[in-house]
Design an enzyme around this catalytic site. Structure first.
Site, short mmCIF file in Angstrom:
data_model
loop_
_atom_site.label_atom_id
_atom_site.label_comp_id
_atom_site.label_asym_id
_atom_site.label_seq_id
_atom_site.Cartn_x
_atom_site.Cartn_y
_atom_site.Cartn_z
N GLU A 1 0.79 -1.23 0.00
CA GLU A 1 0.00 0.00 0.00
C GLU A 1 0.83 1.28 0.00
O GLU A 1 0.74 2.11 0.92
CB GLU A 1 -0.94 0.00 1.20
CG GLU A 1 -1.88 -1.17 1.21
CD GLU A 1 -3.05 -0.97 2.15
OE1 GLU A 1 -3.04 -0.05 2.96
OE2 GLU A 1 -3.98 -1.77 2.06
N GLU B 1 -5.64 -8.66 0.93
CA GLU B 1 -6.31 -8.30 2.19
C GLU B 1 -7.79 -8.03 1.94
O GLU B 1 -8.13 -7.35 0.98
CB GLU B 1 -5.72 -7.02 2.82
CG GLU B 1 -4.40 -7.19 3.47
CD GLU B 1 -3.90 -5.89 4.08
OE1 GLU B 1 -4.73 -5.07 4.57
OE2 GLU B 1 -2.68 -5.67 4.04
C1 GCO Z 1 -3.91 -1.76 5.40
C2 GCO Z 1 -2.82 -2.46 6.01
C3 GCO Z 1 -3.18 -3.30 7.21
C4 GCO Z 1 -4.34 -2.77 8.05
C5 GCO Z 1 -5.65 -3.34 7.56
C6 GCO Z 1 -6.82 -2.76 8.35
O1 GCO Z 1 -4.42 -2.27 4.40
O2 GCO Z 1 -4.21 -0.67 5.85
O3 GCO Z 1 -2.24 -3.33 5.06
O4 GCO Z 1 -1.98 -3.24 7.93
O5 GCO Z 1 -4.18 -3.15 9.38
O6 GCO Z 1 -5.86 -2.98 6.24
O7 GCO Z 1 -6.81 -1.38 8.26
#
Ligand code: GCO
Length: 442
Positions: free
Chosen positions: A164, A351
């Protein structure tokens, strides 16, 4: 199709700073998150990742939880400051040894390791030299990637260079809400460029040694205008280019969206070199997509970029207040397929998940039925995209464990497994058992 392919990858995802703890053990250097969380007022509950889930010492138990869950992959991140305490030069053998043990444990259980090389915990020593505002960090990142490929070879089944970069740009360097807490506004644009340059250089460095697939993970979202007014539709188009195009166009097309080059103005000449775009767009084996919710956008002439994100009043919300919009995942994937066509590599959902304030009942059980519903809806939405021809190869649930949620501290719980942060006791939630059952059929 109406079901997932036979060899679909099923995993859970975590990140080093959010779960490992042991921040001063075995030669680990400081990261920007160590300094940031120990700066009063930065974290909602005043907490930090000093101990987190104590995964550094308890990883064998966590591997057992993954095994019993039935996943065949695990996405974790390697803490750069454990490997190079100063972010360059000296390598910490105990840092290498920890991930060696973690990889051995996973491979013994036939769980494929998907390693993210940078999940926000930049060595503080590099930040002291400007961090991602400094072009040199891109080259340090490639050196770090090369030494990891040399140390771990193809025991890492898939490499993910960055997690990200959009969030690092916006929250870390433009708004100051995440480490390193810089609020440079639009002057932070070099951070986007240098991260993507680092990605491209790291792909070259890893490919010198490892044959394993290489990808990058982006947080992506469809941009939905708050109303059908022209200004809101234009604002949504700009947000789509800023959130998605700023990173995917250099990656997959070797160029920036024209609107953003105009937005960057003269500063672009100060950090974009012609050869950079061909480095960034080195072919990758997969694109990691993190999806939680769409961007709901309204024009606001007083705000940066002339737009603001606004709530979606007619949608149910997670415990974090994020709107639940599973069809946004289908739309995002169909948009990617249409926009990038043959330039779009296979996709992994690296994710997807939700936060709810899950607490054990009197009998110690955690009936997180809302998380089960969220996951069901998003898997159905994912299947719709597969049925329409989007080449998705895997899905990683965020997250295996409740963990340190950045500026929210421990006030948000995303885990399939509850963690008592006093005792560190792990308790599988109802969603863990639901996913276990779901995977049993596969
Ligand atoms: C993100 C990060 C994660 C977060 C999850 C929840 O995508 O922000 O990769 O570390 O903890 O997404 O916000």
């Amino acid at each position: 199709m109406s079901d997932f392919p036979k060899h679909f990858v099923w995993g859970t995802a975590t990140a080093a700073y959010q779960i490992e703890g042991a921040v001063q053990q075995d030669g680990r250097g400081a990261s920007v998150w160590d300094l940031f969380t120990h700066t009063p007022g930065k974290i909602k509950d005043g907490s930090n990742g000093d101990r987190a889930c104590d995964h550094y010492y308890r990883f064998p138990e966590d591997i057992r939880l993954m095994k019993e869950l039935g996943v065949n992959a695990y996405r974790f991140s390697i803490a750069w400051p454990r490997i190079q305490p100063e972010g360059k030069g000296r390598v910490n053998p105990k840092g290498i040894a920890f991930y060696d043990r973690l990889l051995d444990g996973l491979l013994e259980q036939h769980i494929d390791p998907y390693a993210t090389l940078f999940h926000w915990d930049l060595p503080q020593a590099l930040e002291d030299q400007g961090g991602w505002m400094n072009r040199d960090t891109a080259y340090r990142f490639a050196e770090y990637a090369h030494l990891l490929a040399d140390a771990f070879q193809d025991r890492i089944k898939s490499w993910i260079t960055l997690n990200e970069p959009f969030v690092v740009l916006t929250l870390g360097y433009a708004l100051g809400q995440h480490a390193p807490g810089k609020a440079y506004g639009l002057q932070a644009m070099p951070v986007a460029h240098h991260q993507m340059l680092g990605h491209g250089l790291a792909v070259q460095a890893i490919r010198e040694i490892s044959q394993s697939p290489i990808g990058i993970t982006h947080s992506l979202a469809p941009a939905i205008p708050a109303t059908d007014r022209d200004e809101d539709i234009q604002a949504a188009t700009l947000m789509d280019e800023f959130h998605n195009g700023l990173f995917l166009d250099p990656l997959l097309r070797g160029q920036y969206p024209k609107s953003l080059v105009a937005l960057m103005g003269e500063q672009a000449e100060s950090f974009i070199r012609t050869e950079d775009l061909s480095v960034m767009s080195a072919p990758i084996d997969f694109l990691g997509v993190n999806y939680y919710a769409p961007d709901h956008v309204r024009a606001n002439s007083k705000a940066p970029l002339g737009l603001e994100m606004v709530p979606m009043p007619d949608r149910p919300k997670t415990g974090f207040g994020w709107p639940i919009v599973p069809e946004g995942l289908t739309q995002l994937l169909l948009d990617l397929k249409e926009r990038y066509a043959e330039k779009l590599p296979p996709i992994h959902i690296t994710e997807n998940g939700c936060s709810y304030p899950d607490l054990p009942d009197a009998a110690g059980k955690i009936d997180d039925s809302k998380r089960i519903e969220y996951l069901e809806l998003h898997l159905e939405a994912l299947l719709k995209a597969l049925d329409k021809g989007v080449d998705v190869r895997g899905y990683f649930c965020w997250s295996l464990l409740d963990n340190f949620e950045w500026a929210e501290g421990y006030t948000q719980r995303f885990g399939l497994v509850h963690v008592d942060f006093e005792t560190l006791k792990r308790t599988p939630k109802a969603s863990y058992h639901w996913l276990q059952q779901f995977l049993r059929g596969r």
